[in-house]
Design an enzyme around this catalytic site. Structure first.
Site, PDB file in Angstrom:
ATOM      1  N   LYS A 274       0.822  -1.218   0.000  1.00 53.46           N
ATOM      2  CA  LYS A 274       0.000   0.000   0.000  1.00 53.46           C
ATOM      3  C   LYS A 274       0.853   1.264   0.000  1.00 53.46           C
ATOM      4  CE  LYS A 274      -4.202  -2.206   1.232  1.00 53.46           C
ATOM      5  NZ  LYS A 274      -3.690  -3.591   1.168  1.00 53.46           N
TER       6      LYS A 274
HETATM    7  C1  LIG Z   1      -4.262  -4.678   0.295  1.00 46.88           C
HETATM    8  C2  LIG Z   1      -3.449  -5.910   0.130  1.00 46.88           C
HETATM    9  C3  LIG Z   1      -3.757  -6.883  -0.848  1.00 46.88           C
HETATM   10  C4  LIG Z   1      -4.960  -6.785  -1.753  1.00 46.88           C
HETATM   11  O1  LIG Z   1      -4.854  -5.762  -2.708  1.00 46.88           O
HETATM   12  P1  LIG Z   1      -6.170  -5.243  -3.486  1.00 46.88           P
HETATM   13  O2  LIG Z   1      -5.704  -4.094  -4.277  1.00 46.88           O
HETATM   14  O3  LIG Z   1      -7.129  -4.823  -2.380  1.00 46.88           O
HETATM   15  O4  LIG Z   1      -6.698  -6.356  -4.289  1.00 46.88           O
HETATM   16  C5  LIG Z   1      -2.922  -7.987  -0.970  1.00 46.88           C
HETATM   17  N1  LIG Z   1      -1.864  -8.155  -0.153  1.00 46.88           N
HETATM   18  C6  LIG Z   1      -1.533  -7.247   0.806  1.00 46.88           C
HETATM   19  C7  LIG Z   1      -0.366  -7.500   1.685  1.00 46.88           C
HETATM   20  C8  LIG Z   1      -2.311  -6.091   0.982  1.00 46.88           C
HETATM   21  O5  LIG Z   1      -1.985  -5.223   1.944  1.00 46.88           O
END
Ligand SMILES: *Cc1c(COP(=O)(O)O)cnc(C)c1O
Length: 499
Positions: A113
């Site tokens: 993120k």
């Molecule tokens: C948020 C997240 C995801 C999922 O990503 P999306 O864009 O919501 O599909 C997968 N792995 C981790 C570690 C995340 O923090």
């Protein structure tokens, strides 16, 4: 470049600065660009010689036309400055044969993120100026762990923005709690609430929809904004690293210009994989997109049958960031495949019955490019073990879901197909150290406690704890307050008293 809502057949237009400030369209839909810009083979060739921040500024410049190239470049240089790493902010790692991981967790909170939340606050800060906004933005976040920390780190000390994060007092891991309560910055506030994640989320949503709160905040000089993953300002920066990965495959000679790659993404809210789809629409040679789910396999079923049904058991897994039953960003894909009118209908049905079924032509179009697989808990743990033992590659629990699904996808291909397969690696193994450690020992050894698990994992694997997670015990705790959800509005208002 203008934007429109996924639910508005009349195509009312918004600028990129408006879209980033607003987050969600007024009709409840998500914003999409009116046309997808193209990336030519010549441009891709040039990008190969560029650093990650330059690649990012050039790709973002095609979407965010209210921003000058100089503004974007300056923001990208700041956002991705940790990238002293070989391969830049998003290194592509060759694991074995034609399989690669795209590591998206070398930022300040060791989770993917960061890739968006390091740049979006800067874009928001500029959007306030560009839209003639005189107030400051107040970002409210309810978090079950990862998003809260990444948002705090991204918005820390950003001009004209304050951020307040609420988390359930017993609903986050010890590491996540320490990461948040030791957050630095003069414009941040972190508050625990009695209750679970839904209580925190409901409290935040109430504040967002309360006109009286809006008026009180307005009189203090604040306008509410969100750091939610459905904001286009979070999605656009995610397109960049797929382009970057392709450039890296070209540069290392793994493929020649024009040859394709496959991409596999551990998926929750469908944001990350949708960004890869946009890259494909721009002209990036992506052949197939593999949507990887954990036991919460609502998307696997959707891609197999055309029916999306959230009426099912919710599983708590070792890949908690993918524990999701409503994948909000799927609405963007539906809009591109089915148009606004049908999308509005599907979403209405989802709201009323928890399910919808797309028309055959829509499913056929989507399945030409997407396939879904899932990995349960045992397979995920076994995959962590296998990748470390066989290839010396240490994967976190989310990445392991991706690797397991990538394996299933490869088995479906004709023998001898050597198209590179890039698996998005979404978190450092140290963020989920206890589960990773347990998986490596086949469950025969358990970590002493969540914090010791980091040291035990480092010792066992001979790898290093990434800098954002080092010395957590020694950091100064700044935020200790625990409040009742009903006191959230008051807490928000007191945070917004004039300094
Ligand atoms: C948020 C997240 C995801 C999922 O990503 P999306 O864009 O919501 O599909 C997968 N792995 C981790 C570690 C995340 O923090």
């Amino acid at each position: 470049m203008l934007y429109q809502s996924t639910r508005d057949p009349s195509h009312k237009k918004y600028t990129s600065a408006q879209v980033i400030k607003m987050g969600l369209a007024p009709d409840g839909g998500l914003f999409l660009p009116e046309t997808i810009p193209t990336l030519t083979a010549e441009e891709i060739r040039t990008l190969c010689g560029d650093s990650y921040p330059v690649r990012a500024a050039k790709v973002l410049g095609k979407f965010l036309t209210d921003y000058t190239y100089e503004e974007l470049l300056s923001d990208c240089r700041e956002a991705y400055k940790e990238a002293s790493f070989p391969g830049g902010a998003a290194p592509l790692v060759h694991v074995h044969d034609a399989l690669y991981t795209l590591e998206l967790w070398h930022g300040p909170t060791a989770a993917f993120k960061d890739m968006a939340l390091q740049i979006m606050p800067r874009l928001l800060s500029r959007a306030l100026v560009k839209t003639g906004e005189t107030r400051e933005a107040l970002i409210l976040v309810a978090t079950s762990g990862d998003t809260g920390k990444a948002a705090l780190e991204g918005y820390r000390d950003v001009d004209r923005v304050r951020i307040m994060v609420f988390y359930p007092v017993d609903g986050v891991s010890r590491v996540q709690k320490l990461q948040m309560t030791t957050q630095t910055g003069s414009n941040v506030q972190v508050c625990a609430i009695h209750g679970n994640f839904d209580d925190a989320q409901t409290g935040v949503k109430k504040i967002f929809s309360d006109p009286e709160m809006a008026a009180k905040l307005d009189s203090r000089g604040f306008v509410l904004s969100s750091a939610n993953s459905i904001n286009w300002g979070r999605l656009a920066p995610q397109i960049v690293y797929y382009v970057s990965a392709y450039c890296d495959l070209l540069s290392t000679g793994a493929i020649r210009q024009g040859e394709a790659m496959d991409v596999c993404v551990p998926t929750g809210n469908f944001g990350n994989i949708f960004a890869a789809y946009i890259a494909r629409l721009m002209g990036l040679p992506i052949r197939h997109l593999v949507c990887a789910s954990n036991q919460n396999n609502v998307l696997t079923d959707f891609l197999a049958t055309g029916t999306y049904n959230r009426n099912r058991a919710f599983h708590l897994t070792m890949s908690p960031s993918m524990d999701i039953l409503i994948s909000s960003n799927l609405e963007r894909l539906l809009c591109l495949a089915a148009g606004e009118e049908r999308t509005a209908g599907y979403m209405e049905s989802l709201k009323n019955t928890g399910a919808y079924t797309v028309d055959d032509d829509v499913l056929r179009d989507i399945r030409r490019i997407f396939s879904g697989y899932f990995a349960g808990e045992n397979l995920t743990a076994a995959t962590i073990n296998e990748y470390f033992e066989s290839y010396g590659y240490l994967a976190d629990t989310h990445t392991a879901v991706g690797l397991a699904c990538a394996g299933q996808y490869r088995e479906s291909l004709p023998a001898g197909d050597n198209t590179p397969l890039v698996v998005a690696s979404t978190a450092s193994p140290y963020k989920f150290a206890a589960d990773v450690f347990t998986a490596l020992t086949d469950g025969t050894e358990l970590p002493h406690d969540p914090l010791s698990a980091l040291d035990q994992l480092a010792e066992r694997t001979g790898t290093e704890i990434p800098y954002p997670l080092r010395d957590l015990r020694g950091r100064q705790v700044r935020f200790t307050e625990v409040i009742s959800p009903k006191d959230m509005p008051e807490k928000v208002l007191s945070f917004c008293e004039k300094a």
